[in-house]
Structure formats: C-alpha cells, structure tokens
Scaffold this active site. Sequence first.
Site, mmCIF file in Angstrom:
data_model
loop_
_atom_site.group_PDB
_atom_site.id
_atom_site.type_symbol
_atom_site.label_atom_id
_atom_site.label_comp_id
_atom_site.label_asym_id
_atom_site.label_seq_id
_atom_site.Cartn_x
_atom_site.Cartn_y
_atom_site.Cartn_z
ATOM 1 N N LYS A 14 44.318 32.706 -21.997
ATOM 2 C CA LYS A 14 44.823 33.019 -20.611
ATOM 3 C C LYS A 14 44.950 34.332 -20.327
ATOM 4 O O LYS A 14 44.552 34.956 -19.365
ATOM 5 C CB LYS A 14 45.642 31.867 -19.956
ATOM 6 C CG LYS A 14 45.401 30.504 -20.190
ATOM 7 C CD LYS A 14 46.599 29.742 -19.648
ATOM 8 C CE LYS A 14 47.923 30.048 -20.270
ATOM 9 N NZ LYS A 14 48.056 29.369 -21.534
ATOM 10 N N ARG A 89 52.814 24.990 -14.216
ATOM 11 C CA ARG A 89 52.615 24.218 -15.720
ATOM 12 C C ARG A 89 53.172 22.772 -15.687
ATOM 13 O O ARG A 89 53.231 22.361 -16.550
ATOM 14 C CB ARG A 89 53.653 24.925 -16.598
ATOM 15 C CG ARG A 89 52.802 26.049 -17.385
ATOM 16 C CD ARG A 89 53.888 26.830 -18.014
ATOM 17 N NE ARG A 89 53.818 27.227 -19.482
ATOM 18 C CZ ARG A 89 53.267 28.491 -19.778
ATOM 19 N NH1 ARG A 89 53.408 29.380 -18.922
ATOM 20 N NH2 ARG A 89 53.346 28.931 -21.118
ATOM 21 N N ARG A 123 49.220 36.085 -33.520
ATOM 22 C CA ARG A 123 48.955 36.847 -32.297
ATOM 23 C C ARG A 123 49.924 38.115 -32.472
ATOM 24 O O ARG A 123 51.164 37.670 -32.633
ATOM 25 C CB ARG A 123 49.556 36.066 -31.004
ATOM 26 C CG ARG A 123 49.335 36.711 -29.683
ATOM 27 C CD ARG A 123 49.268 36.177 -28.445
ATOM 28 N NE ARG A 123 50.095 34.989 -28.213
ATOM 29 C CZ ARG A 123 50.308 34.126 -27.272
ATOM 30 N NH1 ARG A 123 48.892 34.145 -26.597
ATOM 31 N NH2 ARG A 123 51.172 33.374 -27.040
ATOM 32 N N ARG A 153 55.779 37.874 -30.671
ATOM 33 C CA ARG A 153 56.679 37.232 -29.858
ATOM 34 C C ARG A 153 57.482 36.212 -30.596
ATOM 35 O O ARG A 153 57.200 35.464 -31.340
ATOM 36 C CB ARG A 153 55.822 36.465 -28.699
ATOM 37 C CG ARG A 153 55.679 37.275 -27.393
ATOM 38 C CD ARG A 153 54.568 36.670 -26.431
ATOM 39 N NE ARG A 153 55.089 35.128 -26.349
ATOM 40 C CZ ARG A 153 54.333 34.339 -25.234
ATOM 41 N NH1 ARG A 153 53.171 34.954 -24.841
ATOM 42 N NH2 ARG A 153 54.699 33.073 -25.171
ATOM 43 N N ARG A 164 55.862 24.120 -28.198
ATOM 44 C CA ARG A 164 55.343 24.515 -26.941
ATOM 45 C C ARG A 164 53.834 23.752 -26.870
ATOM 46 O O ARG A 164 53.521 23.417 -25.543
ATOM 47 C CB ARG A 164 54.710 26.114 -27.261
ATOM 48 C CG ARG A 164 56.124 26.653 -26.957
ATOM 49 C CD ARG A 164 55.842 28.231 -27.271
ATOM 50 N NE ARG A 164 54.799 28.947 -26.571
ATOM 51 C CZ ARG A 164 54.172 30.040 -26.900
ATOM 52 N NH1 ARG A 164 54.426 30.586 -28.219
ATOM 53 N NH2 ARG A 164 53.160 30.639 -26.385
HETATM 54 P P1 AMP Z 1 53.743 32.275 -21.867
HETATM 55 O O1 AMP Z 1 53.974 33.829 -21.986
HETATM 56 O O2 AMP Z 1 52.812 31.684 -20.408
HETATM 57 O O3 AMP Z 1 53.275 31.363 -22.957
HETATM 58 O O4 AMP Z 1 55.303 31.875 -21.417
HETATM 59 C C1 AMP Z 1 56.417 31.888 -22.349
HETATM 60 C C2 AMP Z 1 57.418 31.089 -22.061
HETATM 61 O O5 AMP Z 1 57.839 31.269 -20.661
HETATM 62 C C3 AMP Z 1 57.127 29.657 -21.783
HETATM 63 O O6 AMP Z 1 56.986 28.839 -23.088
HETATM 64 C C4 AMP Z 1 58.241 28.851 -21.126
HETATM 65 O O7 AMP Z 1 59.536 29.112 -21.610
HETATM 66 C C5 AMP Z 1 58.272 30.069 -20.195
HETATM 67 N N1 AMP Z 1 57.424 29.753 -18.794
HETATM 68 C C6 AMP Z 1 56.356 30.744 -18.671
HETATM 69 N N2 AMP Z 1 55.672 30.281 -17.396
HETATM 70 C C7 AMP Z 1 56.506 29.351 -17.026
HETATM 71 C C8 AMP Z 1 56.201 28.122 -16.030
HETATM 72 N N3 AMP Z 1 55.094 28.117 -14.959
HETATM 73 N N4 AMP Z 1 57.082 27.367 -15.734
HETATM 74 C C9 AMP Z 1 58.112 26.989 -16.859
HETATM 75 N N5 AMP Z 1 58.255 27.856 -17.813
HETATM 76 C C10 AMP Z 1 57.299 29.031 -17.942
#
Ligand code: AMP
Length: 208
Positions: A14, A89, A123, A153, A164
């Site tokens: 994404k 989400r 990654r 990360r 996740r």
């Molecule tokens: P990502 O970089 O999109 O994988 O997001 C990393 C982390 O941020 C996720 O595992 C969640 O803990 C938090 N996070 C990101 N976007 C959301 C969302 N829309 N709702 C809730 N938690 C989020």
Amino acid sequence: MMNIIFLGPPGAGKGTQSQIVSQRLSIPQISTGDMLRAAVSQKTPTGLKAKAYMDAGELVPDEIIIDLVRERVDEDDCRNGFILDGFPRTVAQADALAALCAVDRVVNIDVPQERLVARISGRRMCPDCGAAYHVSTHPDGRCGKCGGALYQREDDREETVRNRLRVYEEQTQPLIEYYAARGLLVTVNGDESIERVTEAIAQAVERT
Ligand code: AMP
C-alpha cells in the site's frame, strides 16, 4: 476531485503504491501509520497514547485516528483529492470517513497470506523520505532515492507481524465486503512486480 482508499494487509504494498500513484495524480498520500510514527518520535500527546498499541501490533483507538484524519483531509492540499493509505482499518473508521467526505474508489491490493511475513520481516525503511525497500534488493542498507540509512520498523519484527496479520483479518478485512457492497471496490493482484501492480491500479482508478 478523486478520493481514493488503498486497502490490503500489512506488506501488500500500500505504501509503495500509494506514493507512486500520489505523484502520478498530483494528490497527497495520507498514511496514518507515517503520521503516527512522526507523532511518536516527536512525543506529542497523540504519539504518547499511540505508541504501546503500535509496538504490540494492535490498532490505535478509533477516536484518536479519526481525529487525526479529520484534521488532515481538511487541509488545503486535499482539495483536489487524496489517497488514504492505512485508513480506514475498522468499520467505525469507514463510517466516520463516509460522514466526512465522498470516497470515489477503493483499491484492494491482494497478496497471498504466506507471502506477507517474508515481505514485511525483510522490509527496510528510509527515515528521511519514507521509501520502503526489501533487504534482498537493498543489502547495502542505503535509500535508492536519497541515500538515507535504512532501518527496520520496530513492529516489522516477526513476532509482531503475526499479530498485525491477525488484527487485519479480524478488524480490517470486513471492509472489503463493506466497500464492495457500495460498488466502490476494485481488487488488484499485488503479487506482481511493482510496475505491474501500479499499472493495474492506474487502470482501476481511471475507470472511475
Ligand atoms: P502502518 O504503517 O499502516 O502499518 O501502521 C502502523 C501501525 O499504526 C499499525 O499497526 C497501528 O498500530 C497504527 N495504525 C495505523 N493506521 C491505523 C488506523 N487507521 N487505525 C488504527 N491504528 C492504525
């Protein structure tokens, strides 16, 4: 005006694809994960609240994230549209978004479950420009765009990745049905080269 959502499990691509499409369409990419990581590193009140959830691979509570997105889509650069990467989400987030603005297209990037762990645990991110790479293609640990020193990360380690993916299945996957029922969903095969996935997305978006 084109408001697009990118949906898909962690590791589907994404972030990579939304950065490319954002440049092509000249509309901003809004990554809630990037916004939260910035808040955590700046130790803002939101960052302090979000950190423990993120480290555990859990979702940050809806109220926090909805407020963040509400403020962001209100900014001037979003007037001609935007790409949401990692939001919504949950169904509650999708309902909140529907009350805020129209959604024109939802691009669901589909990658077989068994490919995701290898993708995410390999990654590496650039701290300076946010680009993502895989160790197998960038073993020197340098960003191909700006030369930054790549890092892993915290939540990309294998233990957290499995949680996740479970959280994705339970809380986010229902959005596929949610947006299909509203006639907005297009699914593209994400198990292809970056270029081919970009082309499939471009076609899906142009059909809007
Ligand atoms: P990502 O970089 O999109 O994988 O997001 C990393 C982390 O941020 C996720 O595992 C969640 O803990 C938090 N996070 C990101 N976007 C959301 C969302 N829309 N709702 C809730 N938690 C989020």
